[in-house]
Design a protein around this motif. Structure first.
Motif, mmCIF file in Angstrom:
data_model
loop_
_atom_site.group_PDB
_atom_site.id
_atom_site.type_symbol
_atom_site.label_atom_id
_atom_site.label_comp_id
_atom_site.label_asym_id
_atom_site.label_seq_id
_atom_site.Cartn_x
_atom_site.Cartn_y
_atom_site.Cartn_z
ATOM 1 N N ASN A 335 0.843 -1.207 0.000
ATOM 2 C CA ASN A 335 0.000 0.000 0.000
ATOM 3 C C ASN A 335 0.873 1.249 0.000
ATOM 4 O O ASN A 335 0.595 2.220 -0.714
ATOM 5 C CB ASN A 335 -0.906 0.040 1.233
ATOM 6 C CG ASN A 335 -2.147 -0.820 1.050
ATOM 7 O OD1 ASN A 335 -2.390 -1.318 -0.047
ATOM 8 N ND2 ASN A 335 -2.908 -0.982 2.111
ATOM 9 N N ARG A 338 2.055 1.757 -3.309
ATOM 10 C CA ARG A 338 0.984 2.128 -4.242
ATOM 11 C C ARG A 338 0.483 3.564 -4.015
ATOM 12 O O ARG A 338 0.264 4.306 -4.953
ATOM 13 C CB ARG A 338 -0.171 1.151 -4.021
ATOM 14 C CG ARG A 338 -1.200 1.138 -5.091
ATOM 15 C CD ARG A 338 -2.295 0.177 -4.719
ATOM 16 N NE ARG A 338 -2.206 -1.105 -5.391
ATOM 17 C CZ ARG A 338 -2.919 -2.179 -5.037
ATOM 18 N NH1 ARG A 338 -3.717 -2.122 -3.989
ATOM 19 N NH2 ARG A 338 -2.819 -3.286 -5.713
ATOM 20 N N TYR A 339 0.332 3.916 -2.715
ATOM 21 C CA TYR A 339 -0.259 5.243 -2.422
ATOM 22 C C TYR A 339 0.783 6.286 -2.004
ATOM 23 O O TYR A 339 0.430 7.436 -1.767
ATOM 24 C CB TYR A 339 -1.340 5.110 -1.337
ATOM 25 C CG TYR A 339 -2.374 4.060 -1.695
ATOM 26 C CD1 TYR A 339 -3.247 4.283 -2.766
ATOM 27 C CD2 TYR A 339 -2.445 2.849 -1.008
ATOM 28 C CE1 TYR A 339 -4.163 3.310 -3.127
ATOM 29 C CE2 TYR A 339 -3.364 1.883 -1.359
ATOM 30 C CZ TYR A 339 -4.225 2.112 -2.422
ATOM 31 O OH TYR A 339 -5.131 1.155 -2.783
ATOM 32 N N ASP A 361 4.996 6.364 4.901
ATOM 33 C CA ASP A 361 5.220 6.702 3.493
ATOM 34 C C ASP A 361 5.065 8.205 3.307
ATOM 35 O O ASP A 361 4.706 8.926 4.241
ATOM 36 C CB ASP A 361 4.276 5.904 2.574
ATOM 37 C CG ASP A 361 2.823 6.248 2.774
ATOM 38 O OD1 ASP A 361 2.482 7.445 2.732
ATOM 39 O OD2 ASP A 361 2.006 5.318 3.011
ATOM 40 N N SER A 384 -8.901 6.047 -4.768
ATOM 41 C CA SER A 384 -8.220 4.819 -5.206
ATOM 42 C C SER A 384 -9.164 3.855 -5.916
ATOM 43 O O SER A 384 -8.873 2.682 -6.037
ATOM 44 C CB SER A 384 -7.555 4.118 -4.023
ATOM 45 O OG SER A 384 -7.985 4.618 -2.822
ATOM 46 N N GLY A 391 -6.682 -1.573 -5.446
ATOM 47 C CA GLY A 391 -6.903 -2.991 -5.717
ATOM 48 C C GLY A 391 -8.363 -3.311 -5.421
ATOM 49 O O GLY A 391 -9.255 -2.538 -5.781
ATOM 50 N N PHE A 392 -8.575 -4.435 -4.704
ATOM 51 C CA PHE A 392 -9.969 -4.828 -4.401
ATOM 52 C C PHE A 392 -10.464 -4.254 -3.071
ATOM 53 O O PHE A 392 -11.631 -4.322 -2.753
ATOM 54 C CB PHE A 392 -10.064 -6.355 -4.321
ATOM 55 C CG PHE A 392 -9.711 -7.015 -5.612
ATOM 56 C CD1 PHE A 392 -10.575 -6.932 -6.695
ATOM 57 C CD2 PHE A 392 -8.527 -7.702 -5.749
ATOM 58 C CE1 PHE A 392 -10.242 -7.540 -7.893
ATOM 59 C CE2 PHE A 392 -8.188 -8.310 -6.939
ATOM 60 C CZ PHE A 392 -9.047 -8.232 -8.023
ATOM 61 N N GLY A 393 -9.534 -3.751 -2.273
ATOM 62 C CA GLY A 393 -9.940 -3.251 -0.943
ATOM 63 C C GLY A 393 -9.961 -4.369 0.082
ATOM 64 O O GLY A 393 -10.639 -4.265 1.111
ATOM 65 N N LEU A 394 -9.239 -5.447 -0.188
ATOM 66 C CA LEU A 394 -9.203 -6.567 0.768
ATOM 67 C C LEU A 394 -7.900 -6.589 1.574
ATOM 68 O O LEU A 394 -7.809 -7.232 2.605
ATOM 69 C CB LEU A 394 -9.342 -7.905 0.025
ATOM 70 C CG LEU A 394 -10.763 -8.330 -0.312
ATOM 71 C CD1 LEU A 394 -10.732 -9.556 -1.215
ATOM 72 C CD2 LEU A 394 -11.538 -8.651 0.952
ATOM 73 N N GLY A 395 -6.875 -5.846 1.063
ATOM 74 C CA GLY A 395 -5.545 -5.915 1.671
ATOM 75 C C GLY A 395 -5.543 -5.608 3.166
ATOM 76 O O GLY A 395 -5.032 -6.390 3.975
ATOM 77 N N LEU A 396 -6.163 -4.490 3.572
ATOM 78 C CA LEU A 396 -6.128 -4.100 4.992
ATOM 79 C C LEU A 396 -7.058 -4.972 5.844
ATOM 80 O O LEU A 396 -6.796 -5.178 7.026
ATOM 81 C CB LEU A 396 -6.482 -2.621 5.148
ATOM 82 C CG LEU A 396 -5.398 -1.648 4.649
ATOM 83 C CD1 LEU A 396 -5.850 -0.203 4.807
ATOM 84 C CD2 LEU A 396 -4.082 -1.863 5.396
HETATM 85 N N1 LIG Z 1 -0.508 4.028 2.599
HETATM 86 C C1 LIG Z 1 -1.707 4.488 2.244
HETATM 87 N N2 LIG Z 1 -1.844 5.785 1.917
HETATM 88 C C2 LIG Z 1 -3.042 6.286 1.570
HETATM 89 N N3 LIG Z 1 -4.188 5.536 1.482
HETATM 90 C C3 LIG Z 1 -4.089 4.241 1.773
HETATM 91 C C4 LIG Z 1 -2.866 3.648 2.172
HETATM 92 N N4 LIG Z 1 -3.088 2.332 2.419
HETATM 93 C C5 LIG Z 1 -4.408 2.123 2.175
HETATM 94 N N5 LIG Z 1 -5.009 3.251 1.769
HETATM 95 C C6 LIG Z 1 -6.430 3.419 1.427
HETATM 96 O O1 LIG Z 1 -7.141 2.371 2.043
HETATM 97 C C7 LIG Z 1 -7.880 1.629 1.077
HETATM 98 C C8 LIG Z 1 -7.948 0.182 1.494
HETATM 99 O O2 LIG Z 1 -6.684 -0.407 1.364
HETATM 100 P P1 LIG Z 1 -6.563 -1.943 1.027
HETATM 101 O O3 LIG Z 1 -5.153 -2.322 1.088
HETATM 102 O O4 LIG Z 1 -7.522 -2.664 1.896
HETATM 103 O O5 LIG Z 1 -7.162 -2.029 -0.397
HETATM 104 P P2 LIG Z 1 -6.462 -1.746 -1.805
HETATM 105 O O6 LIG Z 1 -5.031 -1.422 -1.605
HETATM 106 O O7 LIG Z 1 -7.301 -0.719 -2.484
HETATM 107 O O8 LIG Z 1 -6.659 -3.120 -2.547
HETATM 108 P P3 LIG Z 1 -5.902 -4.514 -2.289
HETATM 109 O O9 LIG Z 1 -4.976 -4.292 -1.157
HETATM 110 O O10 LIG Z 1 -7.007 -5.460 -1.986
HETATM 111 O O11 LIG Z 1 -5.218 -4.822 -3.561
HETATM 112 C C9 LIG Z 1 -7.139 1.851 -0.206
HETATM 113 O O12 LIG Z 1 -8.007 1.702 -1.310
HETATM 114 C C10 LIG Z 1 -6.660 3.277 -0.058
HETATM 115 O O13 LIG Z 1 -7.674 4.174 -0.438
#
Ligand SMILES: Nc1ncnc2c1ncn2[C@@H]1O[C@H](COP(=O)(O)OP(=O)(O)OP(=O)(O)O)[C@@H](O)[C@H]1O
Ligand SMILES: [Mg+2]
Length: 441
Positions: A335, A338-339, A361, A384, A391-396
């Motif tokens: 993440n 990515r962000y 970050d 995002s 992504g799908f929003g499942l990571g966290l």
């Molecule tokens: N480091 C970060 N900085 C800013 N926003 C974040 C960060 N990490 C997560 N987010 C926000 O939280 C949301 C949920 O994160 P999550 O990891 O669950 O999903 P994702 O990254 O969109 O998809 P996935 O991890 O399933 O591929 C993200 O879509 C993003 O909007």
């Protein structure tokens, strides 16, 4: 529970007191022989008639004659006795001689002399008005009814509350998941009702979470499937080899996306499965962080992202589940890649009881209002939604399950480097270690 028994004791004591002080004296009043003045006059008249009848009989035949008339007399029985067998005062002797009926000390007993002899006619077995066996049955029935009434009074409140609970359980079972017992804490079944209510709330939350999940999954599946169908239709009508290859490439991207979604869903589901406990072991923290960064090194290099790691103290060991912890850390660092923009800082500290990992970050950060919701499955922030970043929003959601299943916590904050700071906390006290060992067995 004790209160219930106090209530029972009080009710029983009240019923017994009522029976002893009201019903029993009442019964005694009804049962003890008493003669009203008019009863006594009637009795005396009867005795005078009997005396006249017996006095003309032979002394030996009087008993028989008396027995013959006895059945016609309901309230009283008579017998004959010798005057010398009774202790009488002078006045009583004198009155007997004068032919009067004489009351003696034994209640309800009257004597009358039968001339010409020393025989006396005596009242015997004087019946009280309530002395019939029917009356006794009725009186004892009242006593028992009072005790049962007391018991009923005590049972009524329990019964009523149990009925309310039964009805709530039935309605809940029929699918009305919002139904709660609503019994007060003073109810005797309050512990049961509280358990039922909290169980009902948990089931309701579970069911609604499940249906939200199913909706979200269907929604996520729809887009790649629709794209796949569209590419397939275009493939059928493709005119040259180049166009065909392009559509096939698009279709394989969609398949890869579907595959990724399914494998993330499986990971998320597996972490929440009951009975699947973490597998703890002693892990060298520096090596652990190294292997996580190593698995992402190529991606970082490709995106020109720099990662700095600080570990305090060096050479630290901690009892954690390496697979779950690595999965959580990889998702958070991904993440950040990515962000964030170009810099990621990973800081690891360990106190006696807690392993703390900060991932900072330099990206856009997470607004305060969204800091809880981003850990819910399929929750992405608006910026995002674009597939190129989000992504799908499942990571966290996976991170939260992987960490909380080990008794830890995860939170997001502002980072000193300008973006987001994700903090993982994992308990590493000896308690956890011993629990871990027990669980591992
Ligand atoms: N480091 C970060 N900085 C800013 N926003 C974040 C960060 N990490 C997560 N987010 C926000 O939280 C949301 C949920 O994160 P999550 O990891 O669950 O999903 P994702 O990254 O969109 O998809 P996935 O991890 O399933 O591929 C993200 O879509 C993003 O909007
Ligand atoms: Mg993610």
């Amino acid at each position: 529970m004790l209160r219930t028994f106090y209530k029972l004791y009080l009710t029983l004591i009240a019923s017994i007191l009522l029976a002893v002080f009201v019903v029993v004296p009442g019964m005694q009043y009804m049962l003890i022989p008493r003669l009203t003045p008019s009863d006594a006059n009637d009795l005396r008249s009867t005795m005078y008639i009997l005396r006249d009848m017996l006095s003309v009989q032979d002394e030996a035949k009087r008993e028989k004659a008396l027995d013959e008339v006895q059945p016609t007399l309901t309230m009283v029985r008579f017998d004959l006795l010798d005057r010398s067998s009774v202790v009488l005062t002078d006045d009583q002797q004198r009155r007997l001689d004068l032919g009067y009926a004489v009351d003696i000390d034994t209640p309800g007993t009257i004597l009358l002399a039968i001339p010409p002899s020393h025989q006396l006619l005596r009242t015997r077995d004087l019946q009280a008005p309530g002395a019939s066996s029917l009356f006794r049955v009725v009186a004892w029935t009242v006593v028992v009814a009072m005790l049962l009434g007391g018991l009923f009074f005590w049972l009524r409140s329990h019964w009523r509350d149990l009925e309310i609970l039964r009805e709530a359980a039935q309605r809940f079972g029929d699918g009305q998941l919002h139904v709660r017992s609503g019994l007060s804490a003073r109810s005797s079944v309050a512990p049961l009702a509280t358990r039922f209510d909290s169980m009902a709330s948990r089931i309701q939350t579970l069911v609604s979470t499940q249906s939200e999940m199913i909706n979200a999954i269907s929604h996520e599946l729809r887009t790649p499937i629709a794209r796949f169908g569209f590419a397939l239709a275009l493939l059928k009508s493709a005119r040259d080899e180049g166009e065909r290859r392009r559509h096939i490439a698009a279709m394989s991207d969609d398949m890869a996306e579907l595959d990724q979604l399914v494998s993330e869903l499986l990971s998320y589901g597996a972490l929440g499965q009951p009975g699947r406990d973490p597998e703890y072991c002693q892990v060298d923290i520096a090596e652990f962080i190294d292997s996580v960064i190593g698995s992402l090194a190529l991606e970082m290099e490709a995106r020109d992202i720099h990662c700095r790691v600080t570990i305090l103290p060096t050479g630290a060991m901690a009892p954690i589940d390496p697979k779950r912890s690595a999965r959580a850390l990889i998702n958070i660092v991904r993440n950040a890649m990515r962000y964030g923009r170009s810099q990621i800082n990973i800081t690891v500290t360990m106190t006696g009881e807690m392993l703390v990992i900060h991932v900072d970050d330099d990206g856009i950060g997470v607004p305060e209002a969204d800091r809880k919701s981003i850990f819910e499955p399929f929750h992405r922030l608006d910026r995002s939604r674009d597939r190129s970043t989000g992504g799908f929003g499942l990571g966290l959601a996976i991170v939260r399950r992987a960490i909380t299943s080990q008794g830890g916590s995860v939170e997001v904050d502002d980072s000193p480097t300008g973006g987001a700071r994700f903090t993982l906390r994992l308990p590493v006290s000896t308690d956890v270690e011993s629990t871990a060992n027990t669980k591992a067995k």
